[in-house]
Design an enzyme around this catalytic site. Structure first.
Site, PDB file in Angstrom:
ATOM      1  N   ASN A  49       0.812  -1.213   0.000  1.00 20.62           N
ATOM      2  CA  ASN A  49       0.000   0.000   0.000  1.00 20.62           C
ATOM      3  C   ASN A  49       0.848   1.266   0.000  1.00 20.62           C
ATOM      4  OD1 ASN A  49      -3.002  -0.585   0.073  1.00 20.62           O
ATOM      5  ND2 ASN A  49      -2.157  -2.119   1.463  1.00 20.62           N
ATOM      6  N   HIS A  79      23.553   1.790  10.600  1.00 16.68           N
ATOM      7  CA  HIS A  79      24.866   2.376  10.858  1.00 16.68           C
ATOM      8  C   HIS A  79      25.513   1.663  12.033  1.00 16.68           C
ATOM      9  CE1 HIS A  79      24.049   5.644   8.063  1.00 16.68           C
ATOM     10  NE2 HIS A  79      22.832   5.678   8.578  1.00 16.68           N
ATOM     11  N   SER A 105      -0.122  -1.437   9.416  1.00 14.01           N
ATOM     12  CA  SER A 105       0.220  -0.047   9.154  1.00 14.01           C
ATOM     13  C   SER A 105       1.224   0.500  10.158  1.00 14.01           C
ATOM     14  CB  SER A 105      -1.068   0.784   9.193  1.00 14.01           C
ATOM     15  OG  SER A 105      -0.806   2.102   8.833  1.00 14.01           O
ATOM     16  N   ALA A 123       0.098  -3.444  13.807  1.00 18.22           N
ATOM     17  CA  ALA A 123       0.275  -2.040  13.448  1.00 18.22           C
ATOM     18  C   ALA A 123       1.186  -1.348  14.452  1.00 18.22           C
ATOM     19  CB  ALA A 123      -1.080  -1.338  13.395  1.00 18.22           C
ATOM     20  N   THR A 128      12.652  -6.039  15.724  1.00 20.01           N
ATOM     21  CA  THR A 128      14.107  -6.021  15.882  1.00 20.01           C
ATOM     22  C   THR A 128      14.705  -7.420  15.856  1.00 20.01           C
ATOM     23  OG1 THR A 128      13.924  -6.106  18.294  1.00 20.01           O
ATOM     24  CG2 THR A 128      14.002  -3.922  17.272  1.00 20.01           C
ATOM     25  N   LYS A 129      13.854  -8.448  16.009  1.00 21.49           N
ATOM     26  CA  LYS A 129      14.311  -9.844  16.040  1.00 21.49           C
ATOM     27  C   LYS A 129      13.432 -10.683  15.124  1.00 21.49           C
ATOM     28  CE  LYS A 129      14.755  -9.547  20.909  1.00 21.49           C
ATOM     29  NZ  LYS A 129      14.592 -10.161  22.185  1.00 21.49           N
ATOM     30  N   ARG A 143       7.088  -8.123  20.231  1.00 23.35           N
ATOM     31  CA  ARG A 143       7.171  -9.368  20.993  1.00 23.35           C
ATOM     32  C   ARG A 143       5.991 -10.239  20.607  1.00 23.35           C
ATOM     33  NH1 ARG A 143       4.840  -5.452  23.378  1.00 23.35           N
ATOM     34  NH2 ARG A 143       3.108  -5.695  24.798  1.00 23.35           N
TER      35      ARG A 143
END
Length: 147
Positions: A49, A79, A105, A123, A128-129, A143
């Site tokens: 979308n 970075h 979203s 949403a 991160t994992k 999580r």
């Protein structure tokens, strides 16, 4: 209406040719922003979308039948946090999104993440994992939702 449809089809076909690969019946609602397009591979029957951003230099692979809602960020570059000047470093880490994944979203997918088949990213989640297949993740950081 016919001119608008033709223009959309033309723009979509041109855009798909720039990608590393793109399966049939993939829908992309413009505007979107993709960087490193040659490193982005999208499966068949994928829906992307408006206002989705992908930074693909590290590689992004999206499986078949995925739904990506508006304002999602998929970023395969980052970075080095140990550097004196962050801006002088670029780290590329591949992102793999399995088949039949639904990304809600405003979700953010960070470098190096794998999302298993049939998973749901809620949403606004910041992933991160890795996300196991068939699981739903929510929150910041994301999580697994316990049922």
């Amino acid at each position: 209406m016919k001119i608008e449809k033709w223009l959309y089809d033309y723009k979509l076909a041109k855009f798909k040719r720039q990608l590393g690969s793109c399966g049939e019946h993939t829908f992309i609602q413009f505007p979107v922003r993709f960087e490193g397009v040659k490193h982005i591979c999208i499966g068949a029957n994928v829906s992307i979308n408006a206002f989705v951003h992908m930074w693909g230099h590290g590689g992004i692979h999206i499986g078949d039948n995925c739904l990506i809602a508006s304002h999602v960020s998929i970023n395969s570059v980052t970075h080095d946090t140990a550097a004196l000047l962050y801006r002088d470093t670029i780290i590329e880490k591949e992102i793999r999104i399995g088949k039949n994944v639904w990304i809600g979203s405003h979700a953010v997918i960070l470098p190096g993440v794998t999302i298993g088949d049939n998973a749901i990213v809620g949403a606004g989640a910041v992933v991160t994992k890795d996300v196991p297949a068939g699981k739903t993740v929510i929150g910041v950081p994301a999580r697994v939702l316990k049922k």
